[in-house]
Design a protein around this motif. Structure first.
Motif, PDB file in Angstrom:
ATOM      1  N   THR A  58       2.844 -12.947  29.218  1.00 26.26           N
ATOM      2  CA  THR A  58       2.227 -13.867  29.534  1.00 26.26           C
ATOM      3  C   THR A  58       1.593 -14.176  31.070  1.00 26.26           C
ATOM      4  OG1 THR A  58       3.807 -15.280  27.326  1.00 26.26           O
ATOM      5  CG2 THR A  58       2.384 -16.484  28.780  1.00 26.26           C
TER       6      THR A  58
ATOM      7  N   ILE B  65      -3.230  -9.638  24.788  1.00 28.28           N
ATOM      8  CA  ILE B  65      -2.880  -9.061  24.647  1.00 28.28           C
ATOM      9  C   ILE B  65      -3.963  -7.721  23.588  1.00 28.28           C
ATOM     10  CG2 ILE B  65      -1.043  -8.067  22.771  1.00 28.28           C
ATOM     11  CD1 ILE B  65       0.245 -10.102  23.480  1.00 28.28           C
ATOM     12  N   SER B  66      -4.552  -8.841  22.200  1.00 26.26           N
ATOM     13  CA  SER B  66      -6.137  -8.431  21.541  1.00 26.26           C
ATOM     14  C   SER B  66      -6.581  -7.482  22.854  1.00 26.26           C
ATOM     15  CB  SER B  66      -6.203  -9.539  20.994  1.00 26.26           C
ATOM     16  OG  SER B  66      -7.325  -8.359  20.007  1.00 26.26           O
TER      17      SER B  66
ATOM     18  N   THR C 268      -0.437  -2.321  23.391  1.00 24.45           N
ATOM     19  CA  THR C 268      -0.283  -3.109  24.750  1.00 24.45           C
ATOM     20  C   THR C 268       0.182  -3.431  25.744  1.00 24.45           C
ATOM     21  OG1 THR C 268       2.433  -3.728  23.460  1.00 24.45           O
ATOM     22  CG2 THR C 268       0.516  -4.311  21.666  1.00 24.45           C
TER      23      THR C 268
ATOM     24  N   SER D  69      -5.404 -17.709  26.469  1.00 25.37           N
ATOM     25  CA  SER D  69      -4.472 -17.314  25.760  1.00 25.37           C
ATOM     26  C   SER D  69      -3.904 -15.755  25.563  1.00 25.37           C
ATOM     27  CB  SER D  69      -5.311 -16.904  24.512  1.00 25.37           C
ATOM     28  OG  SER D  69      -5.003 -16.702  23.582  1.00 25.37           O
ATOM     29  N   THR D  70      -2.462 -15.859  25.383  1.00 24.27           N
ATOM     30  CA  THR D  70      -2.048 -14.566  25.261  1.00 24.27           C
ATOM     31  C   THR D  70      -1.866 -13.481  24.581  1.00 24.27           C
ATOM     32  OG1 THR D  70      -0.241 -15.786  26.611  1.00 24.27           O
ATOM     33  CG2 THR D  70       0.523 -13.359  25.525  1.00 24.27           C
ATOM     34  N   SER D  71      -2.526 -13.992  23.534  1.00 24.99           N
ATOM     35  CA  SER D  71      -3.225 -13.700  22.464  1.00 24.99           C
ATOM     36  C   SER D  71      -4.214 -13.145  22.216  1.00 24.99           C
ATOM     37  CB  SER D  71      -2.270 -14.103  20.560  1.00 24.99           C
ATOM     38  OG  SER D  71      -3.894 -15.269  20.632  1.00 24.99           O
ATOM     39  N   HIS D  72      -5.462 -13.374  22.981  1.00 26.34           N
ATOM     40  CA  HIS D  72      -6.404 -12.532  23.346  1.00 26.34           C
ATOM     41  C   HIS D  72      -6.082 -11.613  24.528  1.00 26.34           C
ATOM     42  CE1 HIS D  72     -10.405 -12.962  23.444  1.00 26.34           C
ATOM     43  NE2 HIS D  72     -10.839 -12.760  24.926  1.00 26.34           N
TER      44      HIS D  72
END
Length: 87
Positions: free
Chosen positions: A49, A64-65, A74, A59-62
């Motif tokens: 993060t 990672i993606s 990842t 955004s952490t999810s963005h």
């Protein structure tokens, strides 16, 4: 001419950049951010993060993606592979 003198980019330099770097300016910036993140994953124990935020992802999810699209794993998997390889 005036734009070059003032250290500003002219319209023509923006248009030619994709041919010079092989990518659009946005793609080039994204690649730079992901390469910087990869280096931080290799050289620090900072949380995923924190690394995402440090290189400019809100955004952490963005993060990672995008990392997975670029490198096939990842950030956590990447770090685990480094740890498994040893010093």
């Amino acid at each position: 001419m005036y734009a070059a003198w003032c250290c500003l980019e002219s319209h023509s330099s923006t248009i030619s950049r994709p041919r010079i770097f092989g990518a659009s300016p946005a793609q080039w910036r994204k690649q730079r951010k992901l390469d910087q993140a990869k280096g931080l994953l290799e050289s620090t124990r900072e949380a995923v993060t924190g690394i995402g935020l440090a290189v400019g992802y809100d955004s952490t999810s963005h993060f990672i993606s995008e990392f997975k699209k670029q490198f096939g794993m990842t950030p956590g998997q990447f770090r685990a592979a480094i740890d498994a390889a040893g010093p």
